[in-house]
Design a protein around this motif. Structure first.
Motif, PDB file in Angstrom:
ATOM      1  N   LEU B 119      57.507 -17.409  47.990  1.00  0.00           N
ATOM      2  CA  LEU B 119      57.334 -16.226  48.691  1.00  0.00           C
ATOM      3  C   LEU B 119      57.053 -15.944  50.043  1.00  0.00           C
ATOM      4  O   LEU B 119      57.557 -15.101  50.793  1.00  0.00           O
ATOM      5  N   LEU B 120      56.282 -16.990  50.480  1.00  0.00           N
ATOM      6  CA  LEU B 120      55.617 -16.832  51.807  1.00  0.00           C
ATOM      7  C   LEU B 120      56.610 -16.923  52.916  1.00  0.00           C
ATOM      8  O   LEU B 120      56.597 -16.297  53.998  1.00  0.00           O
ATOM      9  N   PRO B 121      57.753 -18.185  52.765  1.00  0.00           N
ATOM     10  CA  PRO B 121      58.625 -18.076  53.873  1.00  0.00           C
ATOM     11  C   PRO B 121      59.574 -16.922  54.184  1.00  0.00           C
ATOM     12  O   PRO B 121      60.038 -16.523  54.996  1.00  0.00           O
ATOM     13  N   VAL B 122      59.576 -16.261  52.795  1.00  0.00           N
ATOM     14  CA  VAL B 122      60.556 -14.935  52.701  1.00  0.00           C
ATOM     15  C   VAL B 122      59.713 -13.916  53.665  1.00  0.00           C
ATOM     16  O   VAL B 122      60.202 -13.356  54.675  1.00  0.00           O
ATOM     17  N   ALA B 123      58.371 -13.845  53.320  1.00  0.00           N
ATOM     18  CA  ALA B 123      57.314 -12.866  54.091  1.00  0.00           C
ATOM     19  C   ALA B 123      57.476 -13.276  55.386  1.00  0.00           C
ATOM     20  O   ALA B 123      57.573 -12.259  56.110  1.00  0.00           O
ATOM     21  N   ALA B 124      57.318 -14.270  55.759  1.00  0.00           N
ATOM     22  CA  ALA B 124      57.318 -14.772  57.260  1.00  0.00           C
ATOM     23  C   ALA B 124      58.478 -14.559  58.022  1.00  0.00           C
ATOM     24  O   ALA B 124      58.570 -13.953  59.219  1.00  0.00           O
ATOM     25  N   VAL B 161      53.832 -10.889  50.735  1.00  0.00           N
ATOM     26  CA  VAL B 161      52.860 -11.789  50.877  1.00  0.00           C
ATOM     27  C   VAL B 161      51.601 -11.485  49.919  1.00  0.00           C
ATOM     28  O   VAL B 161      50.784 -12.436  49.300  1.00  0.00           O
ATOM     29  N   GLY B 162      51.311 -10.044  49.663  1.00  0.00           N
ATOM     30  CA  GLY B 162      50.469  -9.645  48.903  1.00  0.00           C
ATOM     31  C   GLY B 162      50.888 -10.076  47.531  1.00  0.00           C
ATOM     32  O   GLY B 162      50.054 -10.473  46.572  1.00  0.00           O
ATOM     33  N   THR B 163      51.909  -9.696  46.914  1.00  0.00           N
ATOM     34  CA  THR B 163      52.444 -10.376  45.604  1.00  0.00           C
ATOM     35  C   THR B 163      52.258 -11.883  45.398  1.00  0.00           C
ATOM     36  O   THR B 163      51.589 -12.228  44.462  1.00  0.00           O
ATOM     37  N   SER B 164      52.562 -12.628  46.413  1.00  0.00           N
ATOM     38  CA  SER B 164      52.395 -14.052  46.552  1.00  0.00           C
ATOM     39  C   SER B 164      50.643 -14.433  46.227  1.00  0.00           C
ATOM     40  O   SER B 164      50.293 -15.329  45.237  1.00  0.00           O
ATOM     41  N   SER B 165      50.014 -13.550  46.999  1.00  0.00           N
ATOM     42  CA  SER B 165      48.255 -13.919  46.751  1.00  0.00           C
ATOM     43  C   SER B 165      47.989 -13.659  45.375  1.00  0.00           C
ATOM     44  O   SER B 165      47.076 -14.210  44.865  1.00  0.00           O
ATOM     45  N   ILE B 166      48.654 -12.370  44.980  1.00  0.00           N
ATOM     46  CA  ILE B 166      47.968 -11.962  43.638  1.00  0.00           C
ATOM     47  C   ILE B 166      48.229 -12.950  42.564  1.00  0.00           C
ATOM     48  O   ILE B 166      47.742 -13.340  41.729  1.00  0.00           O
ATOM     49  N   ILE B 167      49.628 -13.234  42.614  1.00  0.00           N
ATOM     50  CA  ILE B 167      50.118 -14.240  41.489  1.00  0.00           C
ATOM     51  C   ILE B 167      49.333 -15.575  41.632  1.00  0.00           C
ATOM     52  O   ILE B 167      48.883 -16.150  40.775  1.00  0.00           O
ATOM     53  N   GLY B 168      49.030 -16.050  42.967  1.00  0.00           N
ATOM     54  CA  GLY B 168      48.207 -17.435  43.096  1.00  0.00           C
ATOM     55  C   GLY B 168      46.979 -17.064  42.621  1.00  0.00           C
ATOM     56  O   GLY B 168      46.494 -18.004  41.953  1.00  0.00           O
ATOM     57  N   SER B 169      46.271 -16.206  42.881  1.00  0.00           N
ATOM     58  CA  SER B 169      44.935 -15.705  42.464  1.00  0.00           C
ATOM     59  C   SER B 169      44.753 -15.741  40.683  1.00  0.00           C
ATOM     60  O   SER B 169      43.732 -16.264  40.272  1.00  0.00           O
ATOM     61  N   ILE B 202      38.574 -11.224  44.491  1.00  0.00           N
ATOM     62  CA  ILE B 202      38.583 -10.409  45.792  1.00  0.00           C
ATOM     63  C   ILE B 202      40.140  -9.857  45.900  1.00  0.00           C
ATOM     64  O   ILE B 202      40.455  -8.669  46.224  1.00  0.00           O
ATOM     65  N   ILE B 203      41.046 -10.866  45.973  1.00  0.00           N
ATOM     66  CA  ILE B 203      42.376 -10.670  46.204  1.00  0.00           C
ATOM     67  C   ILE B 203      42.989  -9.959  45.142  1.00  0.00           C
ATOM     68  O   ILE B 203      43.662  -8.661  45.499  1.00  0.00           O
ATOM     69  N   ILE B 204      42.684 -10.020  43.910  1.00  0.00           N
ATOM     70  CA  ILE B 204      43.184  -8.899  43.007  1.00  0.00           C
ATOM     71  C   ILE B 204      42.741  -7.728  43.110  1.00  0.00           C
ATOM     72  O   ILE B 204      43.367  -6.579  42.764  1.00  0.00           O
ATOM     73  N   LEU B 205      41.464  -7.512  43.494  1.00  0.00           N
ATOM     74  CA  LEU B 205      40.985  -6.274  43.630  1.00  0.00           C
ATOM     75  C   LEU B 205      41.495  -5.333  44.862  1.00  0.00           C
ATOM     76  O   LEU B 205      41.595  -4.111  44.904  1.00  0.00           O
ATOM     77  N   ALA B 206      41.621  -6.318  45.956  1.00  0.00           N
ATOM     78  CA  ALA B 206      41.919  -5.440  47.249  1.00  0.00           C
ATOM     79  C   ALA B 206      43.169  -5.381  47.442  1.00  0.00           C
ATOM     80  O   ALA B 206      43.505  -4.347  48.221  1.00  0.00           O
ATOM     81  N   VAL B 207      44.122  -6.441  47.379  1.00  0.00           N
ATOM     82  CA  VAL B 207      45.538  -6.346  47.699  1.00  0.00           C
ATOM     83  C   VAL B 207      46.216  -5.240  47.174  1.00  0.00           C
ATOM     84  O   VAL B 207      46.988  -4.634  48.079  1.00  0.00           O
ATOM     85  N   PRO B 208      46.041  -4.873  45.894  1.00  0.00           N
ATOM     86  CA  PRO B 208      46.677  -3.898  45.399  1.00  0.00           C
ATOM     87  C   PRO B 208      46.735  -2.728  46.256  1.00  0.00           C
ATOM     88  O   PRO B 208      47.396  -1.646  46.437  1.00  0.00           O
ATOM     89  N   VAL B 209      45.199  -2.451  46.740  1.00  0.00           N
ATOM     90  CA  VAL B 209      44.922  -1.055  47.637  1.00  0.00           C
ATOM     91  C   VAL B 209      45.859  -0.914  48.760  1.00  0.00           C
ATOM     92  O   VAL B 209      46.193  -0.016  49.253  1.00  0.00           O
ATOM     93  N   LEU B 210      45.998  -2.236  49.403  1.00  0.00           N
ATOM     94  CA  LEU B 210      46.806  -2.384  50.508  1.00  0.00           C
ATOM     95  C   LEU B 210      48.377  -2.038  50.225  1.00  0.00           C
ATOM     96  O   LEU B 210      49.114  -1.256  51.009  1.00  0.00           O
ATOM     97  N   ALA B 211      48.745  -2.760  49.106  1.00  0.00           N
ATOM     98  CA  ALA B 211      50.089  -2.621  48.669  1.00  0.00           C
ATOM     99  C   ALA B 211      50.341  -0.840  48.423  1.00  0.00           C
ATOM    100  O   ALA B 211      51.271  -0.238  48.816  1.00  0.00           O
ATOM    101  N   PHE B 212      49.342  -0.177  47.851  1.00  0.00           N
ATOM    102  CA  PHE B 212      49.669   1.171  47.635  1.00  0.00           C
ATOM    103  C   PHE B 212      49.466   1.994  49.025  1.00  0.00           C
ATOM    104  O   PHE B 212      50.526   2.656  49.284  1.00  0.00           O
ATOM    105  N   GLY B 213      48.605   1.717  49.963  1.00  0.00           N
ATOM    106  CA  GLY B 213      48.825   2.353  51.265  1.00  0.00           C
ATOM    107  C   GLY B 213      50.262   2.019  51.975  1.00  0.00           C
ATOM    108  O   GLY B 213      50.866   2.898  52.451  1.00  0.00           O
ATOM    109  N   LEU B 214      50.571   0.770  51.779  1.00  0.00           N
ATOM    110  CA  LEU B 214      51.815   0.386  52.503  1.00  0.00           C
ATOM    111  C   LEU B 214      53.292   1.372  52.036  1.00  0.00           C
ATOM    112  O   LEU B 214      54.186   1.556  52.565  1.00  0.00           O
TER     113      LEU B 214
END
Lengths: 138, 518
Positions: B119-124, B161-169, B202-214
């Motif tokens: 997912l990372l190269p796509v996001a980049a 990139v958020g989806t990628s880090s949530i899956i990874g975490s 931390i990623i699982i708790l914080a990144v969804p909030v960013l996704a919501f804001g975005l």
């Protein structure tokens, strides 16, 4: 306890005391700012837009520069017409964001006559770095 | 006969020489290597953008690029260095090392692991093609009214990139909980694994909030909702709360793995077991928890009342204490250790030193009246670059040198490594100390042009940036050439196993058990 434990607890307690002092000092300093706003000598409306400042005095005159008298407590009412800006007077170490939809207040009492720079400190678009104004203390 | 031959051939061709293998691999070491390749490529890209900016800032007037391009440079530089360098490089280490450290054959979900990398190269690509110019914090309502489609691409890029880090975490949490071999538990688990476990939460708790804001921002931009527009009953400050609720824990997402990896390599380099294992492990958890209570220290000047701000000031200062505990325990590990002055040790030491400087300049911002002056000036820029480059990136460099013989079975050049160390450290102080000074003098950040009186310090900073750039090029050349031509390395390059601290604890236990049974 080993020597390292003494160092560790010494640092933790020392830092906690220092932080408590900074916390209390900050509380009183900022409370003083907030109280100052109640007893202002002059209230000036500031309108911020991409990418200029406008100052509106109580008598209705408008100006691109801020003129105030030394020793007078000035209360600025900050109004944004588009995006978030931030009024920054670096020589006084003061800054307040200009947020659409709310009127923020910045109060200060200039003591030394002279010319100072007002800068925009919140990124507001392509002309952000040109959004400057003069503050003249007479 | 033919099948046997192809089988032999396949074993002798390295996996990275086959495009098919690169695209389809699910093995944790190979995905780890892909993460390294990806993040080092983007370190170069982000570094070039930084140099481009510094070149522009060498003179007060704008004469290298135009204002919008400059704004895009710092937007893309910031987003890219955080999401495509500092995060993935430690995901790379985690991929390679966590299974080996806990004695697992692979991650729990190898295919999901491949997904979170790809997912990372796509996001980049979305970020680079979008070329947004709204700064990495993307403050509304500027981001709402900016007509450029690049902003939408930036939003989608961060979603991916958020989806990628949530899956990874999720993958790491399940792996650490379910695949630990018998004998490895929470009281002897390697500290790097501790830090990855906390980071994953931390990623699982914080990144969804960013996704919501975005998502709200995307709706505001394209479907006429007014979540961030006051005329429609919205509030631009809402974005700042949502963004920084993610944004400050993000700092700990970056720094905790760096601290974890230093806690792994430091004792092995100085041949002395880590001092205060429990203190370091628990302070990691404490930083992770406190990190969620400090976000409004980015918002001291937004006009919130002192009563709302004071708790954030106290929490910000409180979070410095567990960080300090870690530093003291590393120093206690050094005390009485046999310090070898090889490249990874030097970078480990400079990590600790710069972390102290960067950390203390951070505590300045906690004092609200002090922050009134420093907020959004170069002081902030200098502070977080000391942490992000001086500490986090140097931890990644230290660990890259340290594990290089494990990755490639070859040794890098010590001389070039030391040249890199000197240029990175002299360069960073020439770059970031002038930034701190500029901030104290009142130079706001994200300025394309600036007042002529600041030119001297800006020129010095540009010189420092060039030094860092040269050092980084030497570093990468060193790695690439040594990978092909370096002298063969021993399987225990730092005598870690000899001193009773094998680099990969779980793997060593698995091997010892196999020998007993074999």
């Amino acid at each position: 306890m080993t020597r390292v434990r003494y160092v560790e607890w010494g640092t933790i307690i020392g830092a906690a005391i220092l932080f408590a002092y900074i916390g209390i000092a900050s509380w009183f300093t900022v409370s003083q700012f907030e109280a100052q706003a109640q007893e202002a000598d002059i209230t000036i409306e500031v309108r911020a837009r991409q990418f200029a400042w406008e100052f509106i005095y109580p008598d209705g005159t408008r100006s691109a520069e801020l003129r105030v008298k030394a020793g007078q407590t000035v209360k600025l009412e900050l109004i944004s017409e588009d995006v978030i800006h931030s009024l920054y007077i670096r020589d006084f170490g003061l800054k307040k964001d200009v947020v659409p939809g709310q009127v923020n207040v910045l109060t200060f009492t200039p003591m030394k006559p002279g010319e100072y720079v007002i800068q925009c400190a919140e990124f507001c678009g392509s002309g952000h770095s040109n959004m400057l104004a003069k503050l003249i203390v007479e | 006969m033919t099948t046997a031959q192809t089988h032999v051939e396949r074993r002798h061709t390295p996996w990275y020489k086959s495009l098919r293998r690169i695209l389809t691999t699910t093995h944790h070491t190979e995905i780890g290597m892909l993460y390294f390749a990806f993040s080092y490529i983007f370190l170069i890209v982000g570094g070039l953008f930084a140099l481009w900016m510094r070149w522009e800032l060498a003179t007060p007037e704008g004469n290298v690029v135009d204002a919008n391009f400059y704004n895009s440079l710092f937007t893309v530089h910031g987003t890219l260095m955080i999401f495509f360098w500092a995060t993935p490089v430690f995901f790379g280490f985690a991929n390679y090392m966590v299974p080996k450290m806990i004695g697992a054959p692979d991650l729990y979900y190898p295919k999901l692991n491949a997904l979170s990398f790809w997912l990372l190269p796509v996001a980049a690509a979305l970020l680079l093609i979008g070329w947004p110019n709204i700064s990495w914090t993307g403050y509304a309502p500027l981001t709402v009214i900016q007509p450029d489609i690049g902003v939408d691409m930036w939003i989608l890029s961060l979603h991916i990139v958020g989806t990628s880090s949530i899956i990874g975490s999720l993958n790491f949490i399940v792996t650490i909980w379910r695949l630990r071999r018998p004998g490895i538990n929470f009281s002897n688990m390697p500290l790097f694994v501790w830090s990855i476990a906390v980071t994953a939460f931390i990623i699982i708790l914080a990144v969804p909030v960013l996704a919501f804001g975005l998502t709200l921002l995307l709706l505001d931009r394209n479907f006429g909702t007014q979540f961030y527009i006051p005329e429609g009953g919205g509030d631009p400050i809402l974005w700042q709360h949502l963004f920084w609720f993610f944004g400050h824990p993000e700092v700990y997402i970056l720094v905790l793995p760096a601290m974890g990896i230093i806690s792994e390599i430091l004792p092995r380099l100085v041949k002395r077991p880590i001092y205060g294992y429990k203190a370091i492990a628990y302070s990691t958890v404490l930083i992770g928890v406190l990190g969620f209570g400090v976000w409004a220290h980015h918002m001291f000047t937004t006009g919130m009342s002192i009563k709302a701000l004071a708790p954030f000031m106290l929490m910000t200062m409180a979070v410095a204490i567990p960080s300090g505990i870690k530093v003291i325990n590393w120093e206690a590990t050094l005390y009485g250790g046999k310090i070898r002055f090889n490249t990874p040790t030097l970078f480990t030491l400079s990590f600790i030193g710069t972390f102290i400087v960067g950390g203390i300049t951070g505590v300045f911002h906690a004092g609200i009246p002090v922050d009134f002056h420093l907020q959004d000036t170069y002081f902030v820029v200098g502070h977080f670059h000391l942490i992000l480059f001086g500490a986090i990136s140097q931890a990644a460099f230290a660990a890259t040198y340290y594990y290089f013989p494990h990755f490639t079975k070859r040794m890098y050049s010590e001389t070039l490594g030391k040249v890199h160390f000197i240029s990175a450290n002299v360069g960073q102080y020439l770059l970031y100390i002038p930034m701190l000074a500029l901030g104290l003098l009142g130079m706001p950040r994200r300025y394309y042009e600036y007042l002529p009186e600041f030119q001297g310090l800006h020129a010095l900073a540009t010189f420092g940036a060039i030094l860092i750039g040269v050092g980084t090029i030497i570093f990468l050349l060193n790695l690439l050439i040594s990978w092909k031509k370096g002298p063969a390395a021993s399987p225990d390059p730092w005598d870690a196993a000899k001193n009773g601290m094998p680099d990969f604890m779980g793997e060593a236990m698995n091997e010892a058990e196999a020998q007993r049974h074999g």
